[in-house]
Scaffold this motif. Sequence first.
Motif, PDB file in Angstrom:
ATOM      1  N   ALA A 104      -6.907  -6.085  -9.313  1.00  0.00           N
ATOM      2  CA  ALA A 104      -5.868  -5.646 -10.240  1.00  0.00           C
ATOM      3  C   ALA A 104      -4.719  -5.158  -9.373  1.00  0.00           C
ATOM      4  N   ALA A 105      -3.505  -5.402  -9.831  1.00  0.00           N
ATOM      5  CA  ALA A 105      -2.345  -5.023  -9.036  1.00  0.00           C
ATOM      6  C   ALA A 105      -1.277  -4.409  -9.918  1.00  0.00           C
ATOM      7  N   ALA A 106      -0.528  -3.499  -9.330  1.00  0.00           N
ATOM      8  CA  ALA A 106       0.552  -2.842 -10.060  1.00  0.00           C
ATOM      9  C   ALA A 106       1.622  -2.411  -9.076  1.00  0.00           C
ATOM     10  N   ARG A 107       2.836  -2.325  -9.570  1.00  0.00           N
ATOM     11  CA  ARG A 107       3.929  -1.705  -8.812  1.00  0.00           C
ATOM     12  C   ARG A 107       3.930  -0.232  -9.187  1.00  0.00           C
ATOM     13  N   VAL A 108       3.862   0.620  -8.171  1.00  0.00           N
ATOM     14  CA  VAL A 108       3.750   2.061  -8.390  1.00  0.00           C
ATOM     15  C   VAL A 108       4.982   2.756  -7.835  1.00  0.00           C
ATOM     16  N   VAL A 109       5.608   3.563  -8.676  1.00  0.00           N
ATOM     17  CA  VAL A 109       6.767   4.355  -8.260  1.00  0.00           C
ATOM     18  C   VAL A 109       6.338   5.822  -8.225  1.00  0.00           C
ATOM     19  N   PRO A 110       6.239   6.419  -7.034  1.00  0.00           N
ATOM     20  CA  PRO A 110       5.786   7.804  -6.941  1.00  0.00           C
ATOM     21  C   PRO A 110       6.891   8.830  -7.170  1.00  0.00           C
ATOM     22  N   HIS A 111       6.590   9.809  -8.003  1.00  0.00           N
ATOM     23  CA  HIS A 111       7.465  10.977  -8.171  1.00  0.00           C
ATOM     24  C   HIS A 111       8.907  10.599  -8.516  1.00  0.00           C
ATOM     25  N   GLY A 112       9.105   9.467  -9.205  1.00  0.00           N
ATOM     26  CA  GLY A 112      10.440   9.062  -9.581  1.00  0.00           C
ATOM     27  C   GLY A 112      11.291   8.550  -8.443  1.00  0.00           C
ATOM     28  N   ARG A 113      10.677   8.288  -7.270  1.00  0.00           N
ATOM     29  CA  ARG A 113      11.436   7.827  -6.101  1.00  0.00           C
ATOM     30  C   ARG A 113      11.335   6.305  -6.003  1.00  0.00           C
ATOM     31  N   GLU A 114      12.294   5.632  -6.568  1.00  0.00           N
ATOM     32  CA  GLU A 114      12.280   4.169  -6.598  1.00  0.00           C
ATOM     33  C   GLU A 114      12.202   3.575  -5.191  1.00  0.00           C
ATOM     34  N   ALA A 115      12.827   4.213  -4.243  1.00  0.00           N
ATOM     35  CA  ALA A 115      12.841   3.692  -2.873  1.00  0.00           C
ATOM     36  C   ALA A 115      11.454   3.718  -2.234  1.00  0.00           C
ATOM     37  N   ASP A 116      10.546   4.533  -2.781  1.00  0.00           N
ATOM     38  CA  ASP A 116       9.204   4.646  -2.225  1.00  0.00           C
ATOM     39  C   ASP A 116       8.176   3.834  -2.997  1.00  0.00           C
ATOM     40  N   ALA A 117       8.624   2.946  -3.872  1.00  0.00           N
ATOM     41  CA  ALA A 117       7.702   2.127  -4.663  1.00  0.00           C
ATOM     42  C   ALA A 117       6.834   1.266  -3.747  1.00  0.00           C
ATOM     43  N   PHE A 118       5.609   1.035  -4.169  1.00  0.00           N
ATOM     44  CA  PHE A 118       4.701   0.181  -3.401  1.00  0.00           C
ATOM     45  C   PHE A 118       3.809  -0.616  -4.362  1.00  0.00           C
ATOM     46  N   ILE A 119       3.198  -1.653  -3.826  1.00  0.00           N
ATOM     47  CA  ILE A 119       2.236  -2.448  -4.581  1.00  0.00           C
ATOM     48  C   ILE A 119       0.850  -1.874  -4.324  1.00  0.00           C
ATOM     49  N   ALA A 120       0.141  -1.542  -5.398  1.00  0.00           N
ATOM     50  CA  ALA A 120      -1.229  -1.035  -5.291  1.00  0.00           C
ATOM     51  C   ALA A 120      -2.185  -2.116  -5.790  1.00  0.00           C
ATOM     52  N   VAL A 121      -3.214  -2.387  -5.007  1.00  0.00           N
ATOM     53  CA  VAL A 121      -4.191  -3.424  -5.356  1.00  0.00           C
ATOM     54  C   VAL A 121      -5.589  -2.821  -5.321  1.00  0.00           C
ATOM     55  N   SER A 122      -6.295  -2.955  -6.436  1.00  0.00           N
ATOM     56  CA  SER A 122      -7.703  -2.581  -6.493  1.00  0.00           C
ATOM     57  C   SER A 122      -8.527  -3.843  -6.285  1.00  0.00           C
ATOM     58  N   MET A 123      -9.376  -3.854  -5.258  1.00  0.00           N
ATOM     59  CA  MET A 123     -10.128  -5.050  -4.869  1.00  0.00           C
ATOM     60  C   MET A 123     -11.594  -4.917  -5.255  1.00  0.00           C
ATOM     61  N   TYR A 124     -12.114  -5.947  -5.859  1.00  0.00           N
ATOM     62  CA  TYR A 124     -13.535  -5.975  -6.220  1.00  0.00           C
ATOM     63  C   TYR A 124     -14.088  -7.351  -5.863  1.00  0.00           C
ATOM     64  N   ALA A 125     -14.842  -7.415  -4.777  1.00  0.00           N
ATOM     65  CA  ALA A 125     -15.390  -8.683  -4.293  1.00  0.00           C
ATOM     66  C   ALA A 125     -16.659  -9.014  -5.064  1.00  0.00           C
ATOM     67  N   ARG A 126     -16.475  -9.699  -6.183  1.00  0.00           N
ATOM     68  CA  ARG A 126     -17.617 -10.101  -6.999  1.00  0.00           C
ATOM     69  C   ARG A 126     -18.514 -11.038  -6.195  1.00  0.00           C
ATOM     70  N   TRP A 127     -19.821 -10.902  -6.409  1.00  0.00           N
ATOM     71  CA  TRP A 127     -20.758 -11.798  -5.748  1.00  0.00           C
ATOM     72  C   TRP A 127     -20.607 -13.203  -6.327  1.00  0.00           C
ATOM     73  N   MET A 128     -20.587 -14.198  -5.448  1.00  0.00           N
ATOM     74  CA  MET A 128     -20.475 -15.603  -5.840  1.00  0.00           C
ATOM     75  C   MET A 128     -21.688 -16.356  -5.288  1.00  0.00           C
ATOM     76  N   ARG A 129     -22.326 -17.128  -6.139  1.00  0.00           N
ATOM     77  CA  ARG A 129     -23.491 -17.894  -5.693  1.00  0.00           C
ATOM     78  C   ARG A 129     -23.046 -19.224  -5.093  1.00  0.00           C
ATOM     79  N   ALA A 130     -23.688 -19.604  -4.011  1.00  0.00           N
ATOM     80  CA  ALA A 130     -23.383 -20.884  -3.381  1.00  0.00           C
ATOM     81  C   ALA A 130     -23.691 -22.035  -4.347  1.00  0.00           C
TER      82      ALA A 130
END
Length: 285
Positions: A104-130
């Motif tokens: 999941a990904a989002a653009r995050v603006v901390p404390h109202g500081r647009e110049a400090d915005a960053f992309i936050a990514v939550s990673m979940y490596a689901r198991w995949m069967r061969a």
Amino acid sequence: MGTDSTKVISWNIAKRASAWKALAEMAGRGDADLALLQEAGDPPSEIASQFGFQNDALGLDLFDRWPLVVALSDRVKVESFKQVPANGGYSKRELGVSGIGTLAAARVVPHGREADAFIAVSMYARWMRAHPTTGPHPRIHADISVHRILSDMQTFIDSLDPSKYRILAAGDLNIFYGADGSTLSWPERERLVWQRFDSLGLVFLGPQAPNGRPSASAQPDVPAGTLNVPTYRTNKQTPAEANRQLDYAFASRGFHERIKVRALNRVEEWGPSDHCRLSIEIDGQ
């Protein structure tokens, strides 16, 4: 860290209502501004409004559990990206993905500081069967999902200069950093994962010792001198017996210098999931 730091929690909550309630309590105490969740599921109905998201609006309704980026305070503004097929024809508020349910990904603006915005990514490596053509008992692999996550994250990277982008990525990768044994790992394949993070300008932030309680017993598949700290316990283990690190954080080079990461893996702070929380603090100064 300065007074304007942004406090982030990364946590695989194993779809547990008690973990959602723990997050609500953290938010109420002002202990966290942002959560990068894995295996989230839906929050309990009585507190759902506190988190203010809609799965159907994010394109996550295909699975019973998923990663999320969730605001826990009004000190951050979260602009989530809806997940759509990775065909190259998406808008600014959409993210083309090859494996829905792995990030999941989002653009995050901390404390109202647009110049400090960053992309936050939550990673979940689901198991995949061969594939079944590999034999009668295909194994499951997490590195397949990690490569999909990295491919999808690359859409936020359009420069060889890491200072041109600001990314924080954290979550459950289901592999061991520095693995050299093959009981639970495939070291040759998994090394490619860590190398690929680095080649994209995403710096490994651990957590590593001393930023977390060390394991009380030998950790599987990693050298005896590993700095890995346990972040996961099996169903047969207590938090005190946990001896596997599956959860990690990364940040784009340069941006990473403002970030501190620690595993909240002491017995008294572990929390109501099989994974402990990662505490990630971004200096606002």
